[in-house]
Design an enzyme around this catalytic site. Structure first.
Site, PDB file in Angstrom:
ATOM      1  CE  LYS A 116      -4.266  -1.771   2.082  1.00 31.05           C
ATOM      2  NZ  LYS A 116      -3.980  -3.192   1.964  1.00 31.05           N
ATOM      3  CD  GLU A 200      -5.029   5.273   4.006  1.00 32.81           C
ATOM      4  OE1 GLU A 200      -6.222   5.114   4.352  1.00 32.81           O
ATOM      5  OE2 GLU A 200      -4.580   4.889   2.924  1.00 32.81           O
ATOM      6  CG  HIS A 235     -12.185  -2.174   8.323  1.00 39.72           C
ATOM      7  ND1 HIS A 235     -12.394  -0.836   8.063  1.00 39.72           N
ATOM      8  CD2 HIS A 235     -11.638  -2.227   9.571  1.00 39.72           C
ATOM      9  CE1 HIS A 235     -11.976  -0.115   9.090  1.00 39.72           C
ATOM     10  NE2 HIS A 235     -11.524  -0.936  10.022  1.00 39.72           N
ATOM     11  NE  ARG A 297      -8.195  -9.857  -4.292  1.00 37.81           N
ATOM     12  CZ  ARG A 297      -9.328  -9.417  -3.763  1.00 37.81           C
ATOM     13  NH1 ARG A 297     -10.468  -9.622  -4.416  1.00 37.81           N
ATOM     14  NH2 ARG A 297      -9.349  -8.784  -2.616  1.00 37.81           N
TER      15      ARG A 297
END
Length: 657
Positions: A116, A200, A235, A297
């Site tokens: 990430k 973040e 999540h 994917r």
């Protein structure tokens, strides 16, 4: 086009890929673990190879075994599905090195987007807007804490190699940062072999918007519009839809253009998803959407994109992998109507959404929806794999119609004895905020109390008592549930105007008592019910269709709006009041101990985490049921425990020495 394909995955994923392969005349090959020997995907394949024991690391995640199976069966191509090895660049290279067709993106693209922090740096250079945060190499607690404090709370800690919500922790205040970091690092190491994290800024009114992209070997990249995946729990996506509600043409162009730039920046080939986070505090705006990550994917939620575009994305994967150009150019890809998908999980919402495992003795899916599943009646939900058992997908002209159709589909689900979230899904889809499109990633948390509780209804009870009466009376006349033939019911005599009998039973474990009376009115016989002293009105049920039921010798189960009610008419004993907690923390399912955060003799507060159990790809914290002192602690990190095993005991403070 290749003539055979091995799917390096299981369950509904493999079944989904097989469906397209069969339609294209491609021979299908399954791999399976010992736990999946009787699985649906094994029987649906033209050929199948056993590759190891139940543990995924010793079977589905073992690249060498998968490649050996491909060689053994003469497979020409490998499709990794979505999960397991699908985003493993080393596996992709091994497939190509073996002379097989890899149905996925180039390994370089997987690597570029797999971490990430590196991906966000790359996207920033490509002109794709990214969320403010820290992506540095210094992974010390001191540096990460300092950066989080500077960003300002709340913050989101994310495993750099993460995905699917794994290794992700929201931290509300500085004092909780160290504990949140430890959890994210532990999950990152366990799930991806990499404990590194990024930080973040946590957006307080976030929407999860993602764009389906597709590239081919000529360098062409197109988008197939956006999906909204904001309805999430921990999540994990629960309900997805396409297009995104409230998305205007200007914002759509901004986000889809950014997605195409992102894919082109890594020379992307095949199906991929660019995920964005939007600040929805003032609606969707072009300058308030930021890149989060790319999933290299096919996504679990790809059917909603297929529904609104009329495209079979797996067929596109096959064709692009075979060297063909994209079947459609951007201006030929049209958006039509609205689609929604719900993920049906084997879990118990009333018990903290703990996964539910076992045999599917009764398994009925709706007829009026697309159902992607890898299980069937008589099959089994295993502790070893993800608890999602099906996806329900609908399409309609408008969002309101799609939500109504999906709610009806979820309401028609009948599963027993494995518990599911079907009723929870119905309540999500029918909630006024969802119907109005007023959703964000915090929707379920904010509305959880309403979503967890089914509206009070006497219909299941009335149906069960009605069917129980019919068991004694015999077949109802002319399919009338309340047929006028009460002879022999509990020894009733028909020589009086009113006869009654009492019936003890348990409803969902709670003892109850009913009085069933046979009365004569104007020459006709009728029934009256009183339950726990209160009259029960069965007129609503009498006027409509009987609820779906399953019957045992003494047990009747009624299904309504995705929920199941269990009525046991066997001998009733014991008290209606559950025994008080004895302070024992028991494993809710088989699993592995991944953390022990207390020790014998330690004083703990109610709700404090004592032991963390990992099962079915999720962590479950077992907490102190009350203020007290830790007594016995019979487990250590790494221990495998069985369902119901006592992990620790807590003595209430007032009883402690």
């Amino acid at each position: 086009m290749f003539k055979s394909v091995l799917v390096a995955n299981r369950g509904e994923i493999a079944c989904r890929v097989f469906r397209t392969a069969r339609a294209m005349g491609v021979r299908t090959i399954a791999v399976y673990s010992e736990a999946d020997a009787d699985a649906l995907h094994v029987r649906e394949a033209d050929d199948a190879v056993l590759i190891g024991p139940a543990a995924a690391r010793e079977s589905y995640l073992d690249a060498k075994k998968v490649l050996a199976a491909a060689k053994e069966t003469g497979a020409e191509a490998i499709h990794p599905g979505y999960g397991f090895l699908s985003e493993n660049a080393d596996f992709a290279e091994a497939v190509m090195a073996a002379g097989l067709v890899w149905i996925g993106p180039p390994p370089a693209a997987i690597r570029a987007m797999g971490l990430k922090d590196a991906a966000k740096t790359l996207m920033d250079k490509a002109g794709v807007p990214v969320t403010p945060g820290y992506l540095g190499e210094d992974q010390s607690l001191e540096r990460l804490q300092k950066e989080a404090d500077a960003i300002g709370y709340p913050v989101l800690i994310k495993a750099v190699a993460g995905g699917g919500g794994k290794g992700m922790k929201k931290v509300e205040r500085s004092a909780d940062f160290a504990a949140g970091l430890a959890g994210a690092q532990r999950e990152g190491e366990a799930s991806f072999g990499d404990p590194r994290v990024l930080i973040e800024k946590y957006i307080t009114r976030p929407r999860h918007i993602e764009v389906q992209v597709f590239g081919d070997s000529t360098g062409e990249v197109v988008h197939l519009y956006e999906r909204d995946c904001s309805l999430q729990r921990r999540h994990q996506k629960v309900i997805e839809e396409a297009p995104a509600p409230g998305m205007d043409s200007e914002t759509r162009k901004a986000v889809t253009d950014a997605a195409v730039r992102a894919a082109k920046a890594v020379n992307y080939v095949g199906a991929g998803t660019i995920e964005f986070i939007a600040d929805a505090s003032e609606g969707l705006k072009p300058d308030r959407i930021w890149f989060m990550e790319m999933n290299t994917r096919l996504q679990v939620e790809h059917p909603v994109t297929e529904a609104i575009t009329g495209v079979d994305l797996v067929e596109w994967q096959f064709r692009v992998a075979a060297g063909e150009p994209l079947p459609l150019q951007q201006d030929k890809i049209q958006l039509d109507g609205w689609a929604m998908e719900a993920r049906l999980y084997a879990e118990d919402p009333a018990n903290g959404f703990l996964p539910s495992i076992g045999k599917l003795e009764h398994f009925v899916m709706p007829d009026d929806a697309r159902v992607d599943t890898g299980v069937e009646q008589g099959g089994e939900v295993s502790q070893h794999y993800d608890p999602m058992i099906a996806k329900l997908i609908v399409q309609a002209e408008t969002r309101e119609e799609a939500a109504e159709a999906l709610a009806e589909a979820c309401a028609a689900v009948e599963v027993w004895p494995v518990k599911t979230n079907a009723g929870f899904l119905v309540r999500c889809l029918e909630h006024p905020r969802f119907v109005e499109g007023d959703v964000d990633t915090g929707f379920i948390g904010a509305e959880e109390e309403t979503l967890l509780s089914a509206p009070a209804s006497d219909l299941p009870l009335t149906a069960a008592l009605g069917w129980k009466v019919e068991d004694f009376v015999g077949a109802a006349h002319d399919n009338d549930l309340w047929g006028p033939s009460p002879a022999h019911l509990f020894g009733f005599r028909l020589n009086g105007e009113r006869q009654s009998a009492r019936l003890k039973f348990r409803q969902d474990g709670t003892p109850r008592e009913a009085e069933i009376s046979v009365v004569q009115r104007a020459g006709d016989w009728d029934f009256e019910f009183t339950v726990d002293g209160a009259p029960l009105d069965y007129s609503d049920l009498d006027a409509g269709e009987p609820l779906p039921t399953t019957h045992g010798e003494t047990v009747i189960r009624t299904f309504r709006n995705g929920d199941v009610s269990v009525f046991d008419f066997g001998p009733v004993g014991g008290s209606a009041t559950a025994a008080a907690s004895d302070g024992s923390l028991r494993a809710p399912m088989p699993g592995k101990i991944v953390a022990v955060s207390a020790e014998p003799g330690q004083t703990v507060a109610k709700g404090q985490s004592i032991v963390v159990l990992e099962a079915m790809k999720m962590e479950h914290a077992l907490t102190a049921p009350f203020d007290g002192v830790v007594g016995e602690l019979g487990v250590a990190v790494g221990d495998q425990v069985t369902d119901g095993a006592v992990l620790a005991t807590i003595t209430a403070s007032e009883d402690a020495a």
